[in-house]
Design an enzyme around this catalytic site. Structure first.
Site, PDB file in Angstrom:
ATOM      1  N   HIS A 188       0.831  -1.198   0.000  1.00 49.74           N
ATOM      2  CA  HIS A 188       0.000   0.000   0.000  1.00 49.74           C
ATOM      3  C   HIS A 188       0.874   1.259   0.000  1.00 49.74           C
ATOM      4  O   HIS A 188       0.591   2.236  -0.690  1.00 49.74           O
ATOM      5  CB  HIS A 188      -0.906  -0.020   1.230  1.00 49.74           C
ATOM      6  CG  HIS A 188      -1.943   1.022   1.161  1.00 49.74           C
ATOM      7  ND1 HIS A 188      -3.046   0.894   0.358  1.00 49.74           N
ATOM      8  CD2 HIS A 188      -1.997   2.237   1.703  1.00 49.74           C
ATOM      9  CE1 HIS A 188      -3.745   1.990   0.449  1.00 49.74           C
ATOM     10  NE2 HIS A 188      -3.144   2.827   1.264  1.00 49.74           N
ATOM     11  N   CYS A 487      -0.676  -4.404 -17.779  1.00 50.75           N
ATOM     12  CA  CYS A 487      -1.492  -3.616 -16.845  1.00 50.75           C
ATOM     13  C   CYS A 487      -0.985  -3.735 -15.411  1.00 50.75           C
ATOM     14  O   CYS A 487      -1.634  -3.285 -14.486  1.00 50.75           O
ATOM     15  CB  CYS A 487      -2.960  -4.025 -16.928  1.00 50.75           C
ATOM     16  SG  CYS A 487      -3.249  -5.732 -16.452  1.00 50.75           S
TER      17      CYS A 487
HETATM   18  C1  PEP Z   1      -0.974  -7.922 -11.791  1.00 54.07           C
HETATM   19  O1  PEP Z   1      -0.872  -8.993 -11.202  1.00 54.07           O
HETATM   20  O2  PEP Z   1      -0.013  -7.328 -12.337  1.00 54.07           O
HETATM   21  C2  PEP Z   1      -2.282  -7.241 -11.855  1.00 54.07           C
HETATM   22  C3  PEP Z   1      -2.458  -6.181 -12.616  1.00 54.07           C
HETATM   23  O3  PEP Z   1      -3.262  -7.739 -11.072  1.00 54.07           O
HETATM   24  P1  PEP Z   1      -3.385  -7.458  -9.492  1.00 54.07           P
HETATM   25  O4  PEP Z   1      -2.274  -6.521  -9.109  1.00 54.07           O
HETATM   26  O5  PEP Z   1      -4.732  -6.881  -9.281  1.00 54.07           O
HETATM   27  O6  PEP Z   1      -3.213  -8.821  -8.948  1.00 54.07           O
END
Ligand code: PEP
Ligand code: MG
Length: 562
Positions: A188, A487
């Protein structure tokens, strides 16, 4: 004499300032502890009343001086501290022989439980009551109040780690940088620091010895903390202070030669999406739908889901919105879907896998996404998290088709999906790499563990090779190339963004606040340049070597202080 500490830089910037430590949390007093010897009920009641009044006055003063979210949080807490009923019930307990600390602890507990029982807005106020309780006990004990320290002078905040509630009152005008001894790049603290544009270092072991007033140099770029900095650090901090301001994002990501790299936003709600659209995001590359489900004991209704998704689609009419289906499990447990007794939750039934253990939830979610999509002009794409095999990709694509969703895709977060990317991508229309999870699974390092933060670094060349394998696989699908985006947090790192494009990544999706920095650095290279730079990173033997080799090729990073 200078002393250095090494951590993981998670948000760029170089500053010098005095340390303020996050106070230790307030430990609960013993249940029903008696009045101290020789102290009368009247004296103890007066002590309690004075402590409560002092806390209320302090909070009021701070809320008057604060602005925005911080002012609202402080005002709510100040109101709670001035509430007569809390003091009355605590005073009653003192009258029955309990000391002031135990009395306020117990009285506040009862009020918090009542509020929680009422649910909704009132239940959220329970946190304020518990915060006020800790502040009153701190006042009674004569120790610093919990939460972000108050100081007129800007400071470097040092902590073991920060909780989400601590960061709500974090004022970037007063806090120069964050240093935590624990926490990882996805903690966080890291996310909030990046979104506020504060230099930050996590997993800086040994920094627990730093104390209030120590002067620190914090280098959020290479992850170094220096106590009692010298001329060299002064010069670096000065160069950072005179950095060139980043231009606003134009709303169209591209390399120097005009090669388009659409820059999208990661969002969790309609209001997030509106803020991302205002920041120029060219669409949504990741809608984390589990944010509509978190904190729920039961599955949200069809109507609730349709309205949550539609709020996001409406913010991006005419643009692409990639919806990720529920990603429950591990760090995002949901009582109606996941089993909290799993010995190894990150390797357990999470993400798409919950469709096997609790069938129906995913089908219903896809129907809600389809209905929300039908009622909007956003170009809705749908992807599943934690896909590991071509068969899972095919099954998900079939479910999307049944629900009336036309562009199915997968997240590539598990090394097996990256290695078989051609076969996986052949089953769907696109892939999006979740570098946060792909890094944790490639390096076998829990993304929540500060101790493994150095392994949990998307600059690890092994991770970059898997990203390349995914892009190559997507491009090699016999029936036509499939676009591959990123992402995960890696897309928000401007230097790494250049590498990702050079490896063949088509779109980058990030926290909206990272858009200007990523756009500005992408503009400084052409496609052959990005490919050459990506090769340098692939050839490196370590994350640090990869990062340094790439940074040497991108002088604008220093000009912009990134
Ligand atoms: C990731 O794992 O990079 C992702 C975008 O998903 P999360 O961070 O929500 O697990
Ligand atoms: Mg993930």
């Amino acid at each position: 004499m200078s002393e250095s500490f090494a951590g993981v830089g998670v948000s760029a910037g170089r500053v010098i300032g005095p340390v303020r430590r996050m106070p230790d949390p307030i430990i609960a007093p013993a249940d029903g502890a008696p009045l101290p010897a020789g102290v009368s009920i009247e004296e103890e009641s007066a002590r309690l009343a004075q402590a409560t009044a002092a806390v209320a006055a302090g909070l009021k003063e701070r809320s008057a001086a604060a602005t925005g979210d911080a002012a609202a949080v402080l005002k709510a807490t100040a109101l709670m501290a001035s509430d007569r009923t809390l003091l009355k019930s605590a005073t009653k307990l003192v009258a029955s022989g309990t000391n002031a600390e135990s009395a306020i602890w117990e009285a506040a507990e009862a009020v918090a439980m009542q509020l929680t029982g009422l649910g909704g807005y009132m239940a959220e106020r329970a946190t304020d009551v518990l915060d006020v309780r800790s502040r009153i006990v701190a006042q009674l004990r004569g120790v610093p109040a919990p939460g972000i320290p108050d100081s007129d002078e800007p400071f470097v905040l040092c902590a073991v780690d920060l909780a989400p509630a601590d960061t709500a009152t974090l004022d970037p005008a007063r806090v120069l940088a964050l240093v935590t001894s624990d926490g990882g790049p996805q903690s966080h603290t890291a996310i909030i620091a990046r979104s506020l544009g504060l230099p930050a270092i996590v997993a800086a072991s040994g920094t627990t010895v730093l104390s209030d007033g120590d002067i620190l140099f914090v280098d959020g770029i290479d992850g170094t903390v220096v106590r009692a900095p010298g001329a060299e650090e002064e010069a670096l901090a000065q160069a950072y202070a005179s950095r060139v301001a980043l231009p606003e994002f134009s709303g169209s990501g591209a390399l120097k030669d005009g090669y388009a790299v659409p820059l999208l936003a990661n969002v969790g709600s309609g209001s997030d999406a509106q803020a991302a659209a205002a920041a120029g995001a060219q669409g949504v590359g990741l809608l984390r739908t589990e944010f509509c489900f978190l904190g729920r004991d039961t599955e949200p209704s069809h109507e609730e889901q349709v309205s949550a998704y539609k709020a996001v689609f409406d913010a991006f009419g005419g643009s692409k919105v990639v919806v990720r289906t529920l990603d429950a499990g591990a760090d995002k447990p949901l009582p109606f879907l996941t089993d909290d007794s799993e010995p190894n939750p990150a390797l357990g039934v999470r993400g798409y896998r919950t469709d096997g253990s609790v069938p129906g939830v995913l089908d219903r979610q896809l129907k809600a996404i389809a209905q929300a999509a039908n009622g909007s002009d956003a170009d809705v794409w749908t992807m599943a998290p934690m896909i590991s095999t071509p068969a899972e990709a095919a099954a998900f694509a079939a479910m999307c088709k049944d629900a009336g969703l036309k562009t199915p895709g997968v997240m590539v977060e598990v090394p097996s999906a990256a290695l078989l990317a051609r076969q996986v991508c052949a089953e769907v229309d696109f892939a999006s790499i979740g570098t946060n999870d792909l890094t944790q699974y490639t390096m076998a390092a829990d993304r929540q563990l500060g101790a493994l933060a150095a392994l949990n670094d998307p600059w690890q060349p092994a991770v970059l090779h898997l990203i390349k394998a995914t892009c190559d696989g997507g491009a090699a699908v016999e029936s036509g190339p499939r676009p591959v985006g990123v992402c995960g947090e890696a897309a928000a790192d401007p230097a790494l963004a250049v590498v990702l494009v050079g490896l063949g990544v088509a779109t980058l999706s990030m926290n909206r606040r990272a858009l200007p920095a990523v756009a500005a650095i992408l503009k400084t290279v052409d496609l052959p340049g990005a490919q050459r730079i990506a090769q340098l990173a692939l050839n490196a033997a370590s994350a640090d070597d990869a990062r340094n080799a790439v940074r040497n090729e991108l002088p604008e990073l220093d000009i912009f202080g990134l």
